[in-house]
Design an enzyme around this catalytic site. Structure first.
Site, PDB file in Angstrom:
ATOM      1  N   ASP A  67       0.819  -1.214   0.000  1.00 33.88           N
ATOM      2  CA  ASP A  67       0.000   0.000   0.000  1.00 33.88           C
ATOM      3  C   ASP A  67       0.851   1.262   0.000  1.00 33.88           C
ATOM      4  O   ASP A  67       2.068   1.214   0.171  1.00 33.88           O
ATOM      5  CB  ASP A  67      -0.960  -0.003   1.211  1.00 33.88           C
ATOM      6  CG  ASP A  67      -0.292  -0.436   2.512  1.00 33.88           C
ATOM      7  OD1 ASP A  67       0.944  -0.397   2.591  1.00 33.88           O
ATOM      8  OD2 ASP A  67      -1.020  -0.813   3.440  1.00 33.88           O
ATOM      9  N   ASN A 136      -7.348  -2.468  14.446  1.00 27.79           N
ATOM     10  CA  ASN A 136      -8.751  -2.750  14.106  1.00 27.79           C
ATOM     11  C   ASN A 136      -8.886  -3.993  13.220  1.00 27.79           C
ATOM     12  O   ASN A 136      -9.955  -4.254  12.674  1.00 27.79           O
ATOM     13  CB  ASN A 136      -9.391  -1.534  13.411  1.00 27.79           C
ATOM     14  CG  ASN A 136      -8.728  -1.196  12.079  1.00 27.79           C
ATOM     15  OD1 ASN A 136      -7.826  -1.892  11.630  1.00 27.79           O
ATOM     16  ND2 ASN A 136      -9.176  -0.128  11.444  1.00 27.79           N
ATOM     17  N   HIS A 138      -7.205  -4.551  10.380  1.00 26.47           N
ATOM     18  CA  HIS A 138      -6.992  -4.389   8.932  1.00 26.47           C
ATOM     19  C   HIS A 138      -5.715  -5.092   8.475  1.00 26.47           C
ATOM     20  O   HIS A 138      -4.781  -5.294   9.250  1.00 26.47           O
ATOM     21  CB  HIS A 138      -7.036  -2.915   8.505  1.00 26.47           C
ATOM     22  CG  HIS A 138      -5.850  -2.066   8.841  1.00 26.47           C
ATOM     23  ND1 HIS A 138      -5.958  -0.716   9.081  1.00 26.47           N
ATOM     24  CD2 HIS A 138      -4.542  -2.345   8.957  1.00 26.47           C
ATOM     25  CE1 HIS A 138      -4.761  -0.216   9.308  1.00 26.47           C
ATOM     26  NE2 HIS A 138      -3.891  -1.176   9.249  1.00 26.47           N
ATOM     27  N   GLU A 143      -9.745  -1.843   5.294  1.00 24.18           N
ATOM     28  CA  GLU A 143     -10.344  -1.472   6.577  1.00 24.18           C
ATOM     29  C   GLU A 143     -11.623  -2.278   6.845  1.00 24.18           C
ATOM     30  O   GLU A 143     -12.237  -2.815   5.914  1.00 24.18           O
ATOM     31  CB  GLU A 143     -10.703   0.016   6.542  1.00 24.18           C
ATOM     32  CG  GLU A 143      -9.510   0.950   6.386  1.00 24.18           C
ATOM     33  CD  GLU A 143      -8.699   1.140   7.661  1.00 24.18           C
ATOM     34  OE1 GLU A 143      -8.641   0.220   8.505  1.00 24.18           O
ATOM     35  OE2 GLU A 143      -8.100   2.218   7.804  1.00 24.18           O
TER      36      GLU A 143
END
Ligand code: GLP
Length: 247
Positions: A67, A136, A138, A143
């Protein structure tokens, strides 16, 4: 999923680097999927050591990164291009033309994403993909959402992620709100996946990934569907996981 439980961050880094080094030795022209963030930093330090002290060569290796922040040029200190150059590439013998990172300035990021997925296919697919995990849950910048997304594309960052990553910027306001993220198809297409988790901040996400159902609200849970995943995690990251799962 195979779980390798180690004491601490240092041990994660040594173990992960030993797996990657073995992959490079077995197939010098392998395709490595690489990650950024604080977690793989130690792994890269250890790979630099392998290169310097044990003659591990990356000359034929090709890499694809997961990314990049959208809107940051490759020269920006917080870009993932900069991270890879400064924390790995400049210290090993990899050829710059063999390294691929999403272009944070792509004018049509979704078209760019499609080309990136095609590039991975044309390289022959990823032999070993290194992953971190967000607090979280990811992976890359996929996400929590109501569905898994296959393609590499432009994504909006979750407020959690912006807060987590604010530590690398002057303030949370400076964290880009979007990124280009590799999608689940290219990640799960990897022949082998190594996912690293360190610290108690990751403990809930790790528990969810290992024990929950496959749920796009915890993106890493999709790894349950892959046949060759190794989680290397320290005691703190495994502190919420049910003991019997670790046996
Ligand atoms: C970042 C990256 C992920 C990384 C994760 C965890 O935002 N996009 O690829 O795995 O968040 O980061 P860290 O290793 O710094 O905890």
């Amino acid at each position: 999923m195979k779980i390798v439980k180690v004491q601490d961050y240092e041990e994660i880094s040594k173990k992960a680097a030993s797996y990657i080094a073995a992959q490079v030795q077995l197939k010098p022209s392998c395709i490595l999927g690489l990650a950024t963030g604080s977690t793989p930093y130690g792994t890269y330090q250890e790979l630099i050591r392998y290169h310097r002290e044990e003659d591990l060569s990356f000359q034929k290796v090709r890499t694809v990164n997961l990314d990049e922040y959208y809107g940051l040029p490759a020269t920006h200190e917080q870009s993932y291009s900069h991270f890879m150059r400064e924390n790995l590439f400049r210290y090993i013998d990899i050829l710059p033309e063999n390294t691929h990172i999403p272009d944070g300035l792509a004018t049509d990021p979704n078209a760019f994403g499609r080309e990136y997925d095609e590039l991975i296919v044309s390289l022959g697919g990823i032999d070993m993909q290194l992953l971190g995990i967000g607090s979280n849950g990811h992976i890359a910048f996929n996400e929590p959402d109501n569905c898994f997304v296959a393609q590499t594309r432009l994504v909006d960052l979750n407020h959690n992620t912006i807060e987590d990553n604010a530590r690398f910027f002057e303030s949370a306001e400076e964290v880009p709100r979007q990124a280009i993220s590799m999608g689940m198809k290219s990640i799960l297409g990897a022949k082998r996946i190594l996912i690293l988790a360190s610290g108690k901040g990751k403990a809930d996400a790790v528990k969810g990934m290992l024990e929950g159902s496959v749920d796009p609200m915890l993106p890493a849970s999709i790894l349950q569907l892959h046949q060759n995943v190794t989680l290397i995690a320290d005691l703190a990251a495994l502190s919420q996981t049910t003991e019997s799962v670790l046996r």
